[in-house]
Design a protein around this motif. Sequence first.
Motif, PDB file in Angstrom:
ATOM      1  N   MET A 102       0.855  -1.175   0.000  1.00  0.00           N
ATOM      2  CA  MET A 102       0.000   0.000   0.000  1.00  0.00           C
ATOM      3  C   MET A 102       0.898   1.234   0.000  1.00  0.00           C
ATOM      4  O   MET A 102       1.894   1.287   0.697  1.00  0.00           O
ATOM      5  N   GLN A 103       0.515   2.213  -0.812  1.00  0.00           N
ATOM      6  CA  GLN A 103       1.242   3.478  -0.897  1.00  0.00           C
ATOM      7  C   GLN A 103       0.277   4.633  -0.668  1.00  0.00           C
ATOM      8  O   GLN A 103      -0.868   4.583  -1.120  1.00  0.00           O
ATOM      9  N   TRP A 104       0.737   5.663   0.010  1.00  0.00           N
ATOM     10  CA  TRP A 104      -0.026   6.907   0.131  1.00  0.00           C
ATOM     11  C   TRP A 104       0.603   7.920  -0.803  1.00  0.00           C
ATOM     12  O   TRP A 104       1.819   8.091  -0.814  1.00  0.00           O
ATOM     13  N   LEU A 105      -0.216   8.579  -1.590  1.00  0.00           N
ATOM     14  CA  LEU A 105       0.286   9.536  -2.576  1.00  0.00           C
ATOM     15  C   LEU A 105      -0.465  10.859  -2.470  1.00  0.00           C
ATOM     16  O   LEU A 105      -1.665  10.884  -2.204  1.00  0.00           O
ATOM     17  N   LEU A 106       0.251  11.939  -2.700  1.00  0.00           N
ATOM     18  CA  LEU A 106      -0.347  13.263  -2.842  1.00  0.00           C
ATOM     19  C   LEU A 106      -0.204  13.655  -4.294  1.00  0.00           C
ATOM     20  O   LEU A 106       0.842  13.426  -4.899  1.00  0.00           O
ATOM     21  N   GLY A 107      -1.237  14.236  -4.853  1.00  0.00           N
ATOM     22  CA  GLY A 107      -1.169  14.618  -6.262  1.00  0.00           C
ATOM     23  C   GLY A 107      -1.853  15.940  -6.507  1.00  0.00           C
ATOM     24  O   GLY A 107      -2.743  16.357  -5.775  1.00  0.00           O
ATOM     25  N   ALA A 108      -1.404  16.602  -7.555  1.00  0.00           N
ATOM     26  CA  ALA A 108      -2.032  17.843  -8.017  1.00  0.00           C
ATOM     27  C   ALA A 108      -2.078  17.771  -9.530  1.00  0.00           C
ATOM     28  O   ALA A 108      -1.138  17.286 -10.164  1.00  0.00           O
ATOM     29  N   SER A 109      -3.184  18.199 -10.111  1.00  0.00           N
ATOM     30  CA  SER A 109      -3.297  18.150 -11.562  1.00  0.00           C
ATOM     31  C   SER A 109      -4.256  19.211 -12.069  1.00  0.00           C
ATOM     32  O   SER A 109      -5.117  19.693 -11.331  1.00  0.00           O
ATOM     33  N   LEU A 110      -4.071  19.564 -13.328  1.00  0.00           N
ATOM     34  CA  LEU A 110      -5.038  20.397 -14.020  1.00  0.00           C
ATOM     35  C   LEU A 110      -6.159  19.482 -14.466  1.00  0.00           C
ATOM     36  O   LEU A 110      -5.930  18.312 -14.751  1.00  0.00           O
ATOM     37  N   ALA A 111      -7.363  19.993 -14.531  1.00  0.00           N
ATOM     38  CA  ALA A 111      -8.503  19.148 -14.890  1.00  0.00           C
ATOM     39  C   ALA A 111      -9.434  19.907 -15.826  1.00  0.00           C
ATOM     40  O   ALA A 111      -9.487  21.131 -15.814  1.00  0.00           O
TER      41      ALA A 111
ATOM     42  N   ARG B 155      -4.764   6.399  -1.516  1.00  0.00           N
ATOM     43  CA  ARG B 155      -4.147   5.159  -1.044  1.00  0.00           C
ATOM     44  C   ARG B 155      -4.155   4.203  -2.220  1.00  0.00           C
ATOM     45  O   ARG B 155      -5.214   3.787  -2.686  1.00  0.00           O
ATOM     46  N   LYS B 156      -2.975   3.881  -2.722  1.00  0.00           N
ATOM     47  CA  LYS B 156      -2.845   2.988  -3.874  1.00  0.00           C
ATOM     48  C   LYS B 156      -2.618   1.571  -3.359  1.00  0.00           C
ATOM     49  O   LYS B 156      -1.663   1.311  -2.642  1.00  0.00           O
ATOM     50  N   ARG B 157      -3.509   0.655  -3.760  1.00  0.00           N
ATOM     51  CA  ARG B 157      -3.444  -0.727  -3.293  1.00  0.00           C
ATOM     52  C   ARG B 157      -3.015  -1.647  -4.435  1.00  0.00           C
ATOM     53  O   ARG B 157      -3.746  -1.827  -5.392  1.00  0.00           O
TER      54      ARG B 157
END
Length: 134
Positions: free
Chosen positions: A1-10, A38-40
């Motif tokens: 399991m990984q925890w990720l923070l992300g930012a993107s244009l949408a 949370r990436k599983r």
Amino acid sequence: MQWLLGASLAESVVWGHDKTLSQFGGSRAKGFQLDIQRKRVDAEASSYAGISYSSGFSFQVFQFDSAALGTTVNALYFIEPVIAQIGKSSLRLRAAGGFNYATNPFNRQSNRTNTAYSLHTSGCLTMGLTFDFP
């Protein structure tokens, strides 16, 4: 399991699925989003869901190209199962639900054009595709 923070244009497109919304069908909104997810990809997730998936929370701000619709701020919970994987890249289907605040609801005096929503706050549902690549 990984925890990720992300930012993107949408970018978003309004689906005019009934007579009331048809005047806004095809309207576009541009903005940004911030995600904590949370990436599983572990064996437990695979045995539970049969596929790898992500889930988490998203904060979005969109400005519509129609002045009648204004701007919206969304706070969402999402789940994002993998629908195709090629090497380390993946295509994911994102389904989300939550709440939004919109700046320009219907008003008899100042905004008669907006028949899409009549309150500043409401629930919202979204669906989209995400492509992850290393």
